[in-house]
Each structure stands twice: as structure tokens, then as C-alpha cells.
Design an enzyme around this catalytic site. Structure first.
Site, PDB file in Angstrom:
ATOM      1  CE  LYS A   1      -4.664  53.985   1.016  1.00  0.00           C
ATOM      2  NZ  LYS A   1      -4.435  54.466   2.361  1.00  0.00           N
TER       3      LYS A   1
ATOM      4  CE1 TYR B   1      -5.771  60.999   7.346  1.00  0.00           C
ATOM      5  CE2 TYR B   1      -5.593  59.067   5.940  1.00  0.00           C
ATOM      6  CZ  TYR B   1      -6.289  60.181   6.350  1.00  0.00           C
ATOM      7  OH  TYR B   1      -7.496  60.467   5.779  1.00  0.00           O
TER       8      TYR B   1
ATOM      9  CG  ASP C   1      -4.002  51.978   9.827  1.00  0.00           C
ATOM     10  OD1 ASP C   1      -4.194  51.277   8.806  1.00  0.00           O
ATOM     11  OD2 ASP C   1      -4.305  53.183   9.888  1.00  0.00           O
TER      12      ASP C   1
HETATM   13  C1  LIG Z   1      -5.344  55.174   3.396  1.00  0.00           C
HETATM   14  C2  LIG Z   1      -5.205  54.921   4.843  1.00  0.00           C
HETATM   15  C3  LIG Z   1      -6.300  54.932   5.724  1.00  0.00           C
HETATM   16  C4  LIG Z   1      -7.661  55.368   5.293  1.00  0.00           C
HETATM   17  O1  LIG Z   1      -8.218  54.592   4.291  1.00  0.00           O
HETATM   18  P1  LIG Z   1      -9.369  55.204   3.354  1.00  0.00           P
HETATM   19  O2  LIG Z   1      -9.786  54.045   2.503  1.00  0.00           O
HETATM   20  O3  LIG Z   1      -8.744  56.326   2.601  1.00  0.00           O
HETATM   21  O4  LIG Z   1     -10.459  55.671   4.268  1.00  0.00           O
HETATM   22  C5  LIG Z   1      -6.093  54.559   7.028  1.00  0.00           C
HETATM   23  N1  LIG Z   1      -4.873  54.213   7.471  1.00  0.00           N
HETATM   24  C6  LIG Z   1      -3.803  54.197   6.665  1.00  0.00           C
HETATM   25  C7  LIG Z   1      -2.483  53.766   7.197  1.00  0.00           C
HETATM   26  C8  LIG Z   1      -3.931  54.575   5.331  1.00  0.00           C
HETATM   27  O5  LIG Z   1      -2.858  54.602   4.535  1.00  0.00           O
END
Ligand SMILES: *Cc1c(COP(=O)(O)O)cnc(C)c1O
Length: 416
Positions: free
Chosen positions: A268, A145, A240
């Protein structure tokens, strides 16, 4: 424990005005059923609902709150920053300070651009990779994701896995034609994809530790191979690390594993609980961004001083907390092995997947997860309301929290 009458009333009210009563799908608890939690306040490792129930929190704003809720240094610094103005839309020195802290922790991030969410970070990094290479295709892996950008909503994990939407309506076919989805860890399929399209691939996008389809531990050999093959074809490697950045140590997972990506996406934890995203890498690539280069990306609130302060105060604590990282990993290990042992002694087929301080549960029978989950809430433990989401341990969790959780879980499993 856990009468939730006020919670139910509040959720009915929420459903009148918010779609499904929530602002992000997994929050609706569709996977487990029952009313979702409406949280009133949080302190340390605990959150409280409006009925006065206390929960040990292992969701922690989806992994953002590594220091726990309302950490005093962070809250006080945020208050002070707010008193000096909420937003300027110009450069402020807090942006420079946070950038420096991140550079110190992750030296290959020579230059950084702050945005407002992880989704924006990944979208913008992909645009930059395409602009830099002059190519259109990107590779992502099954069940990973990367936020909700149109062309990344293909075989996503997280809410998409929970709700079984393979790909969202509203995403035109033409938008995903340049997204290639491959199975993670499959060397042969990766080679084939590059042999066929290598010179059209702008970037490979990877979550080094999967966090959105349950916890998927890293395959360092595969990550090294990604580095090699992207180099061979002059494609970029984008890590990511929105979840993994500052989750296992003061810095990035990739940096620690010795596989350096061209671009990294963060989010985050670096916002200390306020909305943030960031992407960064070597100056040569990053300088292709406007205003120095031609790749456009902009935002009204990027680098917001209050958000930057929450990030700075959080990272400053983390910088001095080497030993605490080992502690949260040990706590997650204790929890995971105790849960597995308890399940075995009750003949429940349950696997716990863990990496560092992240863990997720997978029951053989989904119904058992639902029963387990309702038992957890009744006993005052808040886990992620889906087997596809990760749970986290924070610096605020005590040995007593862990022991209490283990004891409650033993009782709940015995009743299933
Ligand atoms: C949470 C998350 C996102 C998206 O971040 P948001 O702040 O919710 O837009 C992208 N990549 C990973 C791996 C994530 O855990």
C-alpha cells in the site's frame, strides 16, 4: 448534489465485461447496495465521478494514498521515470534507493525483496518462514486479512467478512490443514496451541493493528507475548504491516512499539499509489531466498522502476512530515468523536473504532449503515462501502474537509 446518471450507464457497461463490474469484490458495493462509484479522477483529498460530482475521499485506494491523490512531487517523478523506460527486468538503482529509505525508517529490515502486491508479500514471507524453519504450520488470527493466498483464506476479514464467505470455494481442504486460526488477544489459546504443536509451527502471522474487520486497536501486551512464545519455540513472528507500515509514523508500527518481528510485510503506502508489496527482515533469514539460498520466489515486474519511483518520492515526503502524522491523527479523532456525539443525540446505536488516522463505523443495525452510506454519497463523502473496511485520513485533508464532513454527517444521521 449527486445525480449519477452517467455513472449508472458506465456501471452497466462495466458489468457486461468485468465480473460484477469490478476487479475486486468490495468495490461492487454489495454491502450497501446501489451502483458503486466509477471514479474519473482524483486530486488531493477529493475524487470526481463522470457526472461531475465531487467527493471527499476517506478510502484513498484502501489506505495507499497517504499524501492524497495525484500529489505533484510523486506524479512528476513518476512521469520522468516513465520517460526513461517502463520496465527492465534487471536491477535498477531505484530499487536500492527505496530499500535504503525503508531500512532507514525500519532498521531491522536489513534486507528486502520487492514484489507486486501485499498478497505476494505475505505469501512469500510465509514460504520463507517455512523454508527457514523446515516446519509447515502457521498461526493466523480470526478476522485478520492477509491477502488472498489459498491457505490464508480462512476466517479472513475484508471482502470475506462483507460477503460472508467463511472460506472460498476453490481452496482445497488440504491447503488449509496447516493454517491454525486463533482468537486475537487470547493468551491461553495461544499457549495451548504452542504446547500441542509448537515444534511444527513455522510462523505466527499478525496484523498489529487490525484493518480488515473494522479497525481493531493493537494489544501491545499480546504482541509482546507473541514475540516471547515464538522465540521460545524457535518459530518466526511475521508482522503484516501492509496497511500499518508508514501509516502512523515514518516507519513500522512494530518498530515503534518495540516488538521486533523476524519478517515484516509491507505494501500500500510504500508504492505511493502504484502496485507494490515487499517483505524484509534480518540478513540471516532473508539470505535464505534465491539466488543466495534455496527458497524460490521470483517475478517479472518486481522492483519496477516506475513503481519504485512512486515509493521513493512518497517516502521522501513522509520522512520530512513528522508533524503531519499528528495532524491526521487529530483529524481522525475529531471526526470519530463528532460522529459518535451526533449519533448519540439522534439515539442511533453506532460505535466508531479508531486507531491513529484509521477509523471504522459499526451501526447496531445494518440497515442504518446502508441509509447512512447512501446519504454520505449523495452529500459528497466517500467512505469505505462496508463496516468491515477501514477509512483513512490523508495529509491532503484540510480542517475544512473534516468540518464539512462532520456537518454533513450530522444532517444525515438526523434523517435516519
Ligand atoms: C491490503 C492488505 C493485504 C493485501 O494486499 P494487496 O496489495 O491487496 O494484495 C494484505 N494484508 C493486509 C493487512 C492488507 O490490508
Amino acid at each position: 448534489m449527486a445525480k449519477r446518471t452517467i455513472n449508472s450507464k458506465l456501471f452497466s457497461e462495466a458489468q457486461k465485461y468485468l465480473v460484477g463490474g469490478v476487479n475486486s469484490p468490495v468495490r461492487a458495493f454489495n454491502y450497501v447496495g446501489g451502483d458503486p462509484l466509477i471514479i474519473k479522477r482524483g486530486h488531493g483529498s477529493k475524487v470526481y465521478d463522470h457526472d461531475g460530482n465531487e467527493y471527499i475521499d476517506y478510502v484513498l485506494s484502501w489506505g495507499s494514498l497517504i499524501l492524497g491523490h495525484a500529489f505533484p512531487d510523486v506524479v512528476n517523478a513518476v512521469k520522468a521515470a516513465a520517460c526513461d523506460g517502463l520496465s527492465f527486468g534487471t536491477t535498477n538503482i531505484k530499487e536500492v534507493e527505496l530499500a535504503k529509505l525503508i531500512h532507514k525508517a525500519i532498521p531491522f529490515v536489513e534486507k528486502i525483496r520487492f514484489v507486486n502486491s501485499g498478497t505476494e508479500a505475505v505469501m512469500s514471507a510465509v514460504r520463507l518462514a517455512r523454508g527457514h524453519t523446515g516446519r509447515d504450520k502457521i498461526v493466523k488470527f480470526e478476522n485478520s486479512y492477509h491477502g488472498h493466498a489459498d491457505y490464508l483464506l480462512v476466517s479472513g476479514g475484508s471482502g470475506l467478512a462483507t460477503l460472508n464467505i467463511p472460506q472460498s470455494p476453490g481452496v482445497p481442504r488440504s491447503f488449509i490443514k496447516d493454517t491454525m486460526v486463533l482468537p486475537y488477544g487470547d493468551f491461553r489459546k495461544l499457549e495451548e496451541a504452542f504446547e500441542l504443536h509448537g515444534r511444527e509451527i513455522a510462523a505466527v502471522l499478525v496484523e498489529p493493528v487490525g484493518g480488515n474487520y473494522g479497525v481493531m486497536p493493537p494489544d501491545t501486551g499480546f504482541l509482546r507475548h507473541l514475540r516471547k512464545i515464538t522465540d521460545r519455540y524457535s518459530a518466526l513472528l511475521i508482522a503484516d504491516e501492509v496497511i500499518t507500515g508508514f501509516r502512523f509514523s515514518f516507519g513500522s508500527f512494530m518498530h515503534r512499539s518495540g516488538v521486533l518481528p523476524d519478517l515484516i510485510c509491507l505494501g500500500k503506502i510504500i508504492g505511493g499509489g502504484l502496485p507494490i508489496g515487499a517483505y524484509g527482515g534480518g540478513g540471516k533469514i532473508m539470505n535464505k531466498l534465491a539466488p543466495l539460498g534455496k527458497v524460490y520466489q521470483a517475478s517479472t515486474f518486481s522492483g519496477n522502476p516506475v513503481v519504485m519511483q512512486a515509493g521513493i518520492s512518497t517516502l521522501k515526503v513522509l520522512a520530512l512530515s513528522g508533524g503531519r502524522y499528528r495532524q491526521i491523527e487529530r483529524f481522525a479523532e475529531l471526526l470519530s468523536s463528532a460522529i459518535e456525539r451526533a449519533a448519540r443525540s439522534c439515539n442511533i446505536d453506532l460505535k466508531v473504532s479508531r486507531f491513529g488516522s484509521m477509523f471504522s463505523l459499526k451501526f447496531e443495525r445494518k440497515d442504518d449503515f446502508k441509509k447512512f452510506y447512501r446519504g454520505l454519497l449523495r452529500s459528497g463523502v466517500y467512505f469505505a462501502p462496508s463496516e468491515f473496511e477501514s477509512n483513512f485520513v490523508s495529509f491532503a485533508h484540510t480542517k475544512k474537509d473534516i468540518d464539512d464532513t462532520i456537518n454533513l454527517i450530522r444532517v444525515i444521521l438526523a434523517k435516519i
